[in-house]
Write a protein that holds these residues in place. Sequence first.
Motif, PDB file in Angstrom:
ATOM      1  N   ALA A 210       0.826  -1.212   0.000  1.00 53.08           N
ATOM      2  CA  ALA A 210       0.000   0.000   0.000  1.00 53.08           C
ATOM      3  C   ALA A 210       0.857   1.258   0.000  1.00 53.08           C
ATOM      4  CB  ALA A 210      -0.930  -0.018   1.214  1.00 53.08           C
ATOM      5  N   TRP A 211       1.776   1.345   0.927  1.00 56.39           N
ATOM      6  CA  TRP A 211       2.544   2.583   1.092  1.00 56.39           C
ATOM      7  C   TRP A 211       3.493   2.848  -0.064  1.00 56.39           C
ATOM      8  CZ3 TRP A 211       3.827   0.856   6.741  1.00 56.39           C
ATOM      9  CH2 TRP A 211       2.663   0.982   7.524  1.00 56.39           C
ATOM     10  N   SER A 212       4.051   1.807  -0.653  1.00 51.38           N
ATOM     11  CA  SER A 212       4.979   2.024  -1.777  1.00 51.38           C
ATOM     12  C   SER A 212       4.254   2.490  -3.032  1.00 51.38           C
ATOM     13  CB  SER A 212       5.761   0.737  -2.070  1.00 51.38           C
ATOM     14  OG  SER A 212       4.878  -0.306  -2.461  1.00 51.38           O
ATOM     15  N   SER A 213       2.934   2.324  -3.053  1.00 44.57           N
ATOM     16  CA  SER A 213       2.150   2.807  -4.207  1.00 44.57           C
ATOM     17  C   SER A 213       1.266   3.991  -3.842  1.00 44.57           C
ATOM     18  CB  SER A 213       1.288   1.670  -4.767  1.00 44.57           C
ATOM     19  OG  SER A 213       0.387   1.182  -3.789  1.00 44.57           O
ATOM     20  N   ARG A 323      13.952  -3.038  11.544  1.00 47.97           N
ATOM     21  CA  ARG A 323      14.781  -3.787  10.589  1.00 47.97           C
ATOM     22  C   ARG A 323      13.960  -4.250   9.388  1.00 47.97           C
ATOM     23  NH1 ARG A 323      19.779  -5.666  11.674  1.00 47.97           N
ATOM     24  NH2 ARG A 323      20.682  -5.121  13.691  1.00 47.97           N
ATOM     25  N   THR A 324      12.741  -4.653   9.636  1.00 54.74           N
ATOM     26  CA  THR A 324      11.891  -5.120   8.542  1.00 54.74           C
ATOM     27  C   THR A 324      11.594  -3.998   7.555  1.00 54.74           C
ATOM     28  OG1 THR A 324      10.861  -6.806   9.946  1.00 54.74           O
ATOM     29  CG2 THR A 324       9.647  -6.128   7.981  1.00 54.74           C
ATOM     30  N   MET A 325      11.202  -2.856   8.067  1.00 50.55           N
ATOM     31  CA  MET A 325      10.857  -1.752   7.172  1.00 50.55           C
ATOM     32  C   MET A 325      12.093  -1.198   6.460  1.00 50.55           C
ATOM     33  SD  MET A 325       7.856  -2.309   7.795  1.00 50.55           S
ATOM     34  CE  MET A 325       7.178  -1.260   6.525  1.00 50.55           C
ATOM     35  N   LYS A 326      13.236  -1.232   7.156  1.00 51.78           N
ATOM     36  CA  LYS A 326      14.483  -0.806   6.514  1.00 51.78           C
ATOM     37  C   LYS A 326      14.842  -1.752   5.376  1.00 51.78           C
ATOM     38  CE  LYS A 326      17.653   0.772   9.202  1.00 51.78           C
ATOM     39  NZ  LYS A 326      18.757   0.868  10.207  1.00 51.78           N
ATOM     40  N   TRP A 327      14.610  -3.067   5.556  1.00 52.11           N
ATOM     41  CA  TRP A 327      14.868  -4.055   4.499  1.00 52.11           C
ATOM     42  C   TRP A 327      14.053  -3.706   3.261  1.00 52.11           C
ATOM     43  CZ3 TRP A 327      13.172  -7.333   0.895  1.00 52.11           C
ATOM     44  CH2 TRP A 327      13.950  -8.437   0.521  1.00 52.11           C
ATOM     45  N   TYR A 328      12.758  -3.485   3.448  1.00 52.59           N
ATOM     46  CA  TYR A 328      11.900  -3.183   2.302  1.00 52.59           C
ATOM     47  C   TYR A 328      12.298  -1.870   1.634  1.00 52.59           C
ATOM     48  CZ  TYR A 328       8.581  -6.953   3.334  1.00 52.59           C
ATOM     49  OH  TYR A 328       7.995  -8.174   3.520  1.00 52.59           O
ATOM     50  N   ARG A 329      12.610  -0.875   2.442  1.00 53.41           N
ATOM     51  CA  ARG A 329      13.012   0.420   1.889  1.00 53.41           C
ATOM     52  C   ARG A 329      14.255   0.271   1.013  1.00 53.41           C
ATOM     53  NH1 ARG A 329      10.257   4.546   0.276  1.00 53.41           N
ATOM     54  NH2 ARG A 329       9.141   5.676   1.882  1.00 53.41           N
ATOM     55  N   LYS A 330      15.244  -0.438   1.518  1.00 54.65           N
ATOM     56  CA  LYS A 330      16.486  -0.618   0.765  1.00 54.65           C
ATOM     57  C   LYS A 330      16.242  -1.438  -0.493  1.00 54.65           C
ATOM     58  CE  LYS A 330      19.820  -0.153   4.550  1.00 54.65           C
ATOM     59  NZ  LYS A 330      20.910  -0.818   5.308  1.00 54.65           N
ATOM     60  N   PHE A 331      15.390  -2.479  -0.383  1.00 55.23           N
ATOM     61  CA  PHE A 331      15.094  -3.294  -1.556  1.00 55.23           C
ATOM     62  C   PHE A 331      14.394  -2.464  -2.630  1.00 55.23           C
ATOM     63  CE2 PHE A 331      12.194  -6.009  -3.987  1.00 55.23           C
ATOM     64  CZ  PHE A 331      13.097  -6.919  -4.519  1.00 55.23           C
ATOM     65  N   LEU A 332      13.442  -1.650  -2.217  1.00 43.69           N
ATOM     66  CA  LEU A 332      12.727  -0.805  -3.172  1.00 43.69           C
ATOM     67  C   LEU A 332      13.650   0.220  -3.827  1.00 43.69           C
ATOM     68  CD1 LEU A 332       9.436  -0.229  -1.146  1.00 43.69           C
ATOM     69  CD2 LEU A 332       9.681  -1.583  -3.243  1.00 43.69           C
ATOM     70  N   ASP A 333      14.734   0.555  -3.124  1.00 42.24           N
ATOM     71  CA  ASP A 333      15.731   1.486  -3.668  1.00 42.24           C
ATOM     72  C   ASP A 333      16.798   0.781  -4.496  1.00 42.24           C
ATOM     73  OD1 ASP A 333      14.466   3.666  -2.573  1.00 42.24           O
ATOM     74  OD2 ASP A 333      15.689   3.685  -0.748  1.00 42.24           O
TER      75      ASP A 333
END
Length: 355
Positions: A210-213, A323-333
């Motif tokens: 949701a948030w990434s879109s 850590r979980t949200m940082k993982w997703y943020r870095k992956f999306l980047d």
Amino acid sequence: MQNSSFWKGKRVLLTGHSGFKGGWLSLWLAEMQADVYGISLSPDSNPNLFDAANVGSVINSSVFCDICDRDALAQHVKAINPEIVFHLAAQPLVRASYRDPLLTFDTNFMGTAHLLNALRECSELKCAVMITTDKVYKNQEWLWPYRENEALGGHDPYSASKAASEHVISSFRDSFFAEKGVSISSARAGNVIGGGDWSEDRLLPDAVRAWSSGRTLEVRNPNAVRPWQHVVEPLYGYLTLAERSFNEASLAGAYNFGPSHEGTDDVRFVAELAASKFGGGKVVFGAAQDALHEAKTLRLDSSKSRIQLGVKPVWSLQESIERTMKWYRKFLDGADARKLCLADIDDFDKRLPLL
């Protein structure tokens, strides 16, 4: 820290290796130089951790086979002849079990029976860790945590299928494996979070989608209480259980792997903290209500795994969410998924007590 020397060269069968927890466990085992053989269905989401982290390239063999196919499964298991087994293959979603209860029972109940029956022919087998869930307990909606000797049950088809699989595991252990000195255990973990999960109807994967879109996350049951933990926590428990029971069959049995009391909190807290750690995201609570039953309160007592195996929580709920949200943020980047997983595993390993 984890005993890498034990795992080097061990022949390990991992079912469900294409899934979220299976992908993380595959990477961890490969990092410790175990010989890993995966059996699973092909990934069912896009993206998925198996492809994003290129899990198939770091393990010895990856076979896509339905564990409901008894003959094909038995053939693959016999060819591998594992020393250690981790059984994670499952239909893992409560709401999906309402849509297709028979598939859920076929996979979780009969699939487990098919695997255990195939393992009877494995001459080198020392131990197996069969992964079930915290939802195997007959839910009383009480405030205190469930222990391994509580009554099993299940309102929804998923929970019932996993409770039924516990009986299969116990039966095969007592009927066929105990006399051979082979340890067959079940592991009941809480709600697992971590980067690389893109499953449907799970809080943080739904949030990231949701948030990434730019959409708002709709949360059905904000007051539901769950035992949350980062994925590496129960995986460390599974690894420790296998390592200890490899030569100590007397340790065979059921084990809870859950967070401390502080790691058990409601969905609202987790969603709000995740939104802040993601860097902003809108949440609406109490949306999209429906008639499907879901447990309101689940807590686990993990005293047995702490006392018998020395396994206890390392990361707080707050750190796990961050850590979980940082993982997703870095992956999306654009960061590499495998490197992100291994970095978390390495950080976790450094926080473990020296063996």
